[in-house]
Design an enzyme around this catalytic site. Structure first.
Site, PDB file in Angstrom:
ATOM      1  N   HIS A   1      -3.455  -5.758   2.545  1.00 36.66           N
ATOM      2  CA  HIS A   1      -3.127  -5.869   3.965  1.00 36.66           C
ATOM      3  C   HIS A   1      -3.715  -7.188   4.476  1.00 36.66           C
ATOM      4  O   HIS A   1      -4.199  -8.015   3.708  1.00 36.66           O
ATOM      5  CB  HIS A   1      -3.783  -4.727   4.747  1.00 36.66           C
ATOM      6  CG  HIS A   1      -3.324  -3.365   4.366  1.00 36.66           C
ATOM      7  ND1 HIS A   1      -2.119  -2.839   4.774  1.00 36.66           N
ATOM      8  CD2 HIS A   1      -3.930  -2.410   3.626  1.00 36.66           C
ATOM      9  CE1 HIS A   1      -2.010  -1.600   4.311  1.00 36.66           C
ATOM     10  NE2 HIS A   1      -3.079  -1.313   3.610  1.00 36.66           N
TER      11      HIS A   1
ATOM     12  N   ARG B   1     -12.556   5.976  -1.108  1.00 37.98           N
ATOM     13  CA  ARG B   1     -11.680   4.979  -0.453  1.00 37.98           C
ATOM     14  C   ARG B   1     -12.083   3.591  -0.952  1.00 37.98           C
ATOM     15  O   ARG B   1     -13.273   3.245  -0.955  1.00 37.98           O
ATOM     16  CB  ARG B   1     -11.791   5.030   1.073  1.00 37.98           C
ATOM     17  CG  ARG B   1     -11.085   6.208   1.705  1.00 37.98           C
ATOM     18  CD  ARG B   1     -10.646   5.949   3.147  1.00 37.98           C
ATOM     19  NE  ARG B   1      -9.417   5.131   3.198  1.00 37.98           N
ATOM     20  CZ  ARG B   1      -8.191   5.635   3.067  1.00 37.98           C
ATOM     21  NH1 ARG B   1      -8.030   6.916   2.824  1.00 37.98           N
ATOM     22  NH2 ARG B   1      -7.128   4.850   3.123  1.00 37.98           N
TER      23      ARG B   1
ATOM     24  N   CYS C   1       0.805  -1.219   0.000  1.00 32.30           N
ATOM     25  CA  CYS C   1       0.000   0.000   0.000  1.00 32.30           C
ATOM     26  C   CYS C   1       0.843   1.278   0.000  1.00 32.30           C
ATOM     27  O   CYS C   1       1.398   1.622  -1.025  1.00 32.30           O
ATOM     28  CB  CYS C   1      -0.987  -0.056   1.162  1.00 32.30           C
ATOM     29  SG  CYS C   1      -2.413   0.976   0.909  1.00 32.30           S
TER      30      CYS C   1
HETATM   31  N1  GLN Z   1      -2.308   6.797   2.472  1.00 32.49           N
HETATM   32  C1  GLN Z   1      -2.356   5.923   1.287  1.00 32.49           C
HETATM   33  C2  GLN Z   1      -3.772   5.835   0.692  1.00 32.49           C
HETATM   34  O1  GLN Z   1      -4.725   6.085   1.407  1.00 32.49           O
HETATM   35  C3  GLN Z   1      -1.925   4.551   1.672  1.00 32.49           C
HETATM   36  C4  GLN Z   1      -2.885   3.905   2.647  1.00 32.49           C
HETATM   37  C5  GLN Z   1      -2.348   2.591   3.202  1.00 32.49           C
HETATM   38  O2  GLN Z   1      -1.140   2.374   3.286  1.00 32.49           O
HETATM   39  N2  GLN Z   1      -3.303   1.718   3.673  1.00 32.49           N
HETATM   40  O3  GLN Z   1      -3.915   5.448  -0.470  1.00 32.49           O
END
Ligand code: GLN
Length: 239
Positions: free
Chosen positions: A191, A128, A94
């Protein structure tokens, strides 16, 4: 005396959310089960950069975490590119996946250049992409995890997708690709952490590292009964 394999985790203090530390625990334990001695270095901003590295991993983080490690990562970019070009296995999740690319452009149009190991571009959005995800790869079969990111990533010409999305979003909400792969460097949005339920990826990295360091890989046999049970439950979870 067991043969040593040196695993470096990048920025665990600031880039280690949604259980990504589990990836380090899996590599450590599977190295031990295979009969090798793991040497673990947790590298944080301001530390001396380690040497004799066999495997590199790095987790995800909030935008604020990416800001905290950004300058240090840029300083280490040349060393990391040399390691990548020398076929050191790496797994970046990520936020670090994004910064291993060409650039990350926030949705306030602030552009953070990446270290350019992965030919990918990431654009911050107000959407998101969150939830359980299943992807498929020729090399690793079905891969199960969890994603939570606002950045949407697009692949360039010199990089392959890591996997194809079966359930979930992946790199973006459009092209059905998940992650990216260049030589032995894997970037992914998964993740979970990704390695406990996808040990084929951990074993791929371990075998590459052992063969590179010692020429031959003669592992003990591991019973993955519990891992397989966890996978079968996780794969059926709703998005
Ligand atoms: N901040 C980055 C995004 O929101 C990575 C998020 C993350 O590592 N889960 O895309």
């Amino acid at each position: 005396m067991s043969q040593v394999i040196h695993v470096v985790q990048l920025y665990p203090r600031d880039m280690n959310i949604y259980g990504d530390h589990g990836n380090l625990l899996v590599l450590k334990r599977r190295l031990q089960w295979y009969g090798y001695e793991p040497k673990i270095t947790e590298y944080n901003v301001g530390d001396d950069f380690p040497t004799d590295i066999d495997i590199i991993i790095g987790g995800g983080g909030q935008d604020s975490g990416q800001d905290k490690i950004y300058q240090d990562l840029m300083k280490r970019g040349k060393q990391l590119r040399e390691l990548a070009d020398n076929d050191v296995p790496m797994l970046l999740v990520c936020g670090l996946y994004q910064l291993f690319g060409q650039f990350f452009q926030t949705n306030q149009d602030k552009r953070l250049d990446g270290i350019g190991i992965l030919d990918v571009e990431t654009y911050g959005t107000t959407e998101r992409l969150i939830g359980n995800i299943v992807t498929h790869s020729e090399t690793f079969g079905d891969i199960v995890g969890y994603e939570n990111h606002s950045g949407q990533t697009y692949l360039g010409e010199t990089v392959q997708p890591f996997a194809t999305v079966v359930k979930g979003a992946g790199n973006n909400s459009k092209d059905g690709h998940e992650g990216a792969r260049y030589r032995n460097v894997i970037g992914t949005y998964l993740h979970g952490s990704i390695l406990p339920k996808n040990p084929k990826i951990a074993d791929f990295m371990i075998e590459l590292a052992v063969r590179k360091r010692y020429g031959d890989f003669t592992p003990n046999v591991i019973d993955d009964l519990f891992t397989d049970l966890a996978r079968s439950i996780a794969i059926d979870r709703p998005r």
